[in-house]
Design a protein around this motif. Structure first.
Motif, PDB file in Angstrom:
ATOM      1  N   SER A 185       0.821  -1.222   0.000  1.00 36.19           N
ATOM      2  CA  SER A 185       0.000   0.000   0.000  1.00 36.19           C
ATOM      3  C   SER A 185       0.851   1.265   0.000  1.00 36.19           C
ATOM      4  CB  SER A 185      -0.942   0.007   1.201  1.00 36.19           C
ATOM      5  OG  SER A 185      -0.198   0.064   2.414  1.00 36.19           O
ATOM      6  N   CYS A 186       2.129   1.124   0.262  1.00 38.66           N
ATOM      7  CA  CYS A 186       3.030   2.283   0.251  1.00 38.66           C
ATOM      8  C   CYS A 186       3.408   2.708  -1.165  1.00 38.66           C
ATOM      9  CB  CYS A 186       4.297   1.972   1.047  1.00 38.66           C
ATOM     10  SG  CYS A 186       5.315   0.641   0.365  1.00 38.66           S
ATOM     11  N   ILE A 187       2.987   1.930  -2.173  1.00 35.06           N
ATOM     12  CA  ILE A 187       3.411   2.165  -3.553  1.00 35.06           C
ATOM     13  C   ILE A 187       2.303   2.832  -4.357  1.00 35.06           C
ATOM     14  CG2 ILE A 187       4.178   1.034  -5.683  1.00 35.06           C
ATOM     15  CD1 ILE A 187       5.262  -1.230  -3.821  1.00 35.06           C
ATOM     16  N   GLU A 188       2.657   3.898  -5.052  1.00 35.49           N
ATOM     17  CA  GLU A 188       1.754   4.559  -5.990  1.00 35.49           C
ATOM     18  C   GLU A 188       2.277   4.347  -7.407  1.00 35.49           C
ATOM     19  OE1 GLU A 188       0.363   8.576  -4.553  1.00 35.49           O
ATOM     20  OE2 GLU A 188       2.027   8.230  -3.154  1.00 35.49           O
ATOM     21  N   LYS A 189       1.385   4.483  -8.370  1.00 37.32           N
ATOM     22  CA  LYS A 189       1.765   4.272  -9.760  1.00 37.32           C
ATOM     23  C   LYS A 189       2.920   5.181 -10.153  1.00 37.32           C
ATOM     24  CE  LYS A 189      -0.085   3.932 -14.449  1.00 37.32           C
ATOM     25  NZ  LYS A 189      -1.294   4.055 -15.312  1.00 37.32           N
ATOM     26  N   GLY A 190       3.939   4.582 -10.742  1.00 39.37           N
ATOM     27  CA  GLY A 190       5.096   5.340 -11.208  1.00 39.37           C
ATOM     28  C   GLY A 190       6.203   5.495 -10.182  1.00 39.37           C
ATOM     29  N   ASP A 191       5.965   5.055  -8.936  1.00 41.87           N
ATOM     30  CA  ASP A 191       6.995   5.175  -7.902  1.00 41.87           C
ATOM     31  C   ASP A 191       8.245   4.378  -8.271  1.00 41.87           C
ATOM     32  OD1 ASP A 191       5.597   6.824  -6.212  1.00 41.87           O
ATOM     33  OD2 ASP A 191       5.147   5.291  -4.708  1.00 41.87           O
ATOM     34  N   LEU A 192       9.398   4.980  -8.026  1.00 39.13           N
ATOM     35  CA  LEU A 192      10.666   4.248  -8.062  1.00 39.13           C
ATOM     36  C   LEU A 192      10.833   3.597  -6.702  1.00 39.13           C
ATOM     37  CD1 LEU A 192      12.923   6.898  -9.851  1.00 39.13           C
ATOM     38  CD2 LEU A 192      11.964   4.810 -10.840  1.00 39.13           C
ATOM     39  N   VAL A 193      10.781   2.275  -6.676  1.00 34.43           N
ATOM     40  CA  VAL A 193      10.702   1.544  -5.411  1.00 34.43           C
ATOM     41  C   VAL A 193      12.012   0.809  -5.132  1.00 34.43           C
ATOM     42  CG1 VAL A 193       9.430  -0.165  -4.068  1.00 34.43           C
ATOM     43  CG2 VAL A 193       8.231   1.223  -5.783  1.00 34.43           C
ATOM     44  N   ALA A 194      12.688   1.231  -4.087  1.00 33.37           N
ATOM     45  CA  ALA A 194      13.898   0.530  -3.646  1.00 33.37           C
ATOM     46  C   ALA A 194      13.491  -0.752  -2.929  1.00 33.37           C
ATOM     47  CB  ALA A 194      14.699   1.430  -2.710  1.00 33.37           C
ATOM     48  N   VAL A 195      14.032  -1.867  -3.371  1.00 32.50           N
ATOM     49  CA  VAL A 195      13.837  -3.138  -2.676  1.00 32.50           C
ATOM     50  C   VAL A 195      15.141  -3.406  -1.936  1.00 32.50           C
ATOM     51  CG1 VAL A 195      13.308  -5.599  -2.904  1.00 32.50           C
ATOM     52  CG2 VAL A 195      12.242  -3.931  -4.446  1.00 32.50           C
ATOM     53  N   LYS A 196      15.155  -3.030  -0.688  1.00 33.82           N
ATOM     54  CA  LYS A 196      16.392  -3.113   0.104  1.00 33.82           C
ATOM     55  C   LYS A 196      16.552  -4.520   0.649  1.00 33.82           C
ATOM     56  CE  LYS A 196      19.990  -2.249   2.523  1.00 33.82           C
ATOM     57  NZ  LYS A 196      20.241  -3.708   2.712  1.00 33.82           N
ATOM     58  N   LEU A 197      17.639  -5.152   0.244  1.00 36.27           N
ATOM     59  CA  LEU A 197      17.923  -6.510   0.692  1.00 36.27           C
ATOM     60  C   LEU A 197      19.420  -6.669   0.875  1.00 36.27           C
ATOM     61  CD1 LEU A 197      17.756  -9.051  -2.261  1.00 36.27           C
ATOM     62  CD2 LEU A 197      18.055  -6.616  -2.583  1.00 36.27           C
ATOM     63  N   HIS A 198      19.794  -7.782   1.433  1.00 36.73           N
ATOM     64  CA  HIS A 198      21.202  -8.181   1.545  1.00 36.73           C
ATOM     65  C   HIS A 198      21.364  -9.382   0.624  1.00 36.73           C
ATOM     66  CE1 HIS A 198      25.041  -9.452   3.094  1.00 36.73           C
ATOM     67  NE2 HIS A 198      25.002  -8.642   4.134  1.00 36.73           N
ATOM     68  N   VAL A 199      22.184  -9.244  -0.410  1.00 41.01           N
ATOM     69  CA  VAL A 199      22.295 -10.330  -1.395  1.00 41.01           C
ATOM     70  C   VAL A 199      23.157 -11.471  -0.888  1.00 41.01           C
ATOM     71  CG1 VAL A 199      21.933  -8.738  -3.321  1.00 41.01           C
ATOM     72  CG2 VAL A 199      24.286  -9.319  -2.627  1.00 41.01           C
ATOM     73  N   GLY A 200      23.776 -11.309   0.291  1.00 36.93           N
ATOM     74  CA  GLY A 200      24.603 -12.368   0.860  1.00 36.93           C
ATOM     75  C   GLY A 200      26.035 -12.295   0.370  1.00 36.93           C
ATOM     76  N   GLU A 201      26.963 -12.444   1.267  1.00 33.53           N
ATOM     77  CA  GLU A 201      28.365 -12.523   0.867  1.00 33.53           C
ATOM     78  C   GLU A 201      28.550 -13.805   0.052  1.00 33.53           C
ATOM     79  OE1 GLU A 201      31.961 -10.971   0.265  1.00 33.53           O
ATOM     80  OE2 GLU A 201      30.364 -10.001   1.388  1.00 33.53           O
ATOM     81  N   LEU A 202      29.398 -13.749  -0.957  1.00 31.92           N
ATOM     82  CA  LEU A 202      29.591 -14.908  -1.828  1.00 31.92           C
ATOM     83  C   LEU A 202      30.066 -16.108  -0.997  1.00 31.92           C
ATOM     84  CD1 LEU A 202      29.269 -15.456  -4.841  1.00 31.92           C
ATOM     85  CD2 LEU A 202      31.719 -15.094  -5.103  1.00 31.92           C
ATOM     86  N   GLY A 203      29.325 -17.200  -1.087  1.00 28.12           N
ATOM     87  CA  GLY A 203      29.628 -18.394  -0.303  1.00 28.12           C
ATOM     88  C   GLY A 203      28.710 -18.581   0.891  1.00 28.12           C
TER      89      GLY A 203
END
Length: 340
Positions: A29-47
């Motif tokens: 519900s925080c998203i409106e049409k056209g919003d640039l939405v950051a999906v903040k995650l941790h992709v994990g250190e390799l391994g």
């Protein structure tokens, strides 16, 4: 400020269960049409095998697009020298770990040159927020709950504080912890110097000294010291710094433009920043969703015996939550948890 929850039950289709969770929590519900939405995650250190599985993130990306948003995956480059220290290597790590469902933008630029100084409250007067985070219209914060050697545990608050700030911001937060070398125990063996990624400790007259302003108080030297001569002081300060930094990040967004999802599975002693986080120390709990980083982290701690984290890190996990409330981040220390 309720927190919504589904248990980690592998007898159920957790992807379908998570969709019910997001609907109940109104995650998008925080998203409106056209919003640039950051999906903040941790992709994990390799391994490292313990990060949030990519198919859950893919599902969230689909939901953001269905809401009219333009999602991009993002995280800030690391201060320490590892596989995510610059944007190129960070993107390569993201791809290797399966995060290819949306563009990945390093939040603080190629070499952490893209940031904005933001006023905050608490132990830090200001914080250096990563530019792509500060410029985004909305954000979905996807966190993996796990232990942490300095702050006790990491969840949504730490994901905001460390993950959404530049190298300078990360150093600001770590430097509130003091480091002491007991010279009566130090033998000058230089183990600390050999394991330090920045080769910082100095060996003078067969004694080690750490005086460099770029020392980020990581626990490597302490854990490797054969005589246990290195100690951290005032470790609770980093929990307070996390709260300060998280508030600074939040205040770059308009009200009600951030949602939070916490995955409490593969809960290890060490964080996702290392390739060897160790075996899980707490059984898988489930997935939480809320609109407050305070409430969602408190809900996780409420579901477990977090004293185990406290004992391992010698710091109270609740400090970052109580400090966040104290400086004005909305949320509850004892939230209502609604299982869906």
């Amino acid at each position: 400020m309720s927190v919504y929850f589904i248990p980690w039950d592998v007898n159920q289709n957790l992807l379908l269960e998570s969709e019910r969770l997001y609907e109940k929590a109104e995650t998008f519900s925080c998203i409106e049409k056209g919003d640039l939405v950051a999906v903040k995650l941790h992709v994990g250190e390799l391994g490292n095998p313990s990060y949030v599985q990519p198919f859950f993130v893919h599902h969230i990306i689909q939901k953001i697009r269905a809401a009219g948003g333009k999602p991009f995956l993002t995280d800030s480059n690391t201060y320490y020298l590892a596989q995510r220290h610059n944007a190129y290597d960070h993107i390569q790590t993201a791809l290797m770990n399966g995060f290819n469902m949306a563009p990945f933008i390093a939040a603080d630029g190629l070499r952490s040159e893209n940031s904005r100084i933001v006023k905050t409250r608490g132990i830090l007067p200001e914080i250096s927020v990563s530019g792509a985070i500060a410029e985004a219209d909305a954000m979905i914060v996807i966190s993996h709950c796990k232990g942490h050697d300095l702050s006790g545990f990491g969840g949504a608050i730490k994901n905001l504080a460390m993950g959404c700030t530049s190298r300078a911001g990360k150093l600001q937060q770590h430097r509130v912890v003091n480091l002491e070398i007991d010279q009566t125990k130090c033998t000058g063996c230089a183990t600390c110097k050999s394991v330090c990624p920045n080769n910082l400790p100095e060996i003078v007259n067969k004694k080690a000294y750490i005086t460099s302003p770029i020392c980020m108080r990581c626990p490597i030297c302490q854990s490797e010291c054969p005589t246990k001569a290195i100690n951290f002081l005032n470790k609770e300060n980093i929990c307070k710094a996390l709260a300060s930094a998280a508030l600074g990040v939040i205040e770059t967004f308009q009200k009600n433009k951030i949602s939070y999802v916490n995955f409490a599975k593969d809960i290890t002693q060490h964080c996702d920043c290392v390739p060897n986080p160790g075996a899980p120390i707490i059984s898988n709990v489930g997935i939480f969703a809320a609109n407050s980083p305070v409430s969602i982290d408190a809900a996780f701690l409420k579901k477990i015996n977090y004293q185990q984290f406290n004992n391992l890190s010698n710091v109270d996990c609740m400090t970052q939550i109580t400090e966040a409330i104290h400086i004005g981040i909305p949320g509850k220390i004892n939230p209502e948890i609604q299982q869906v």
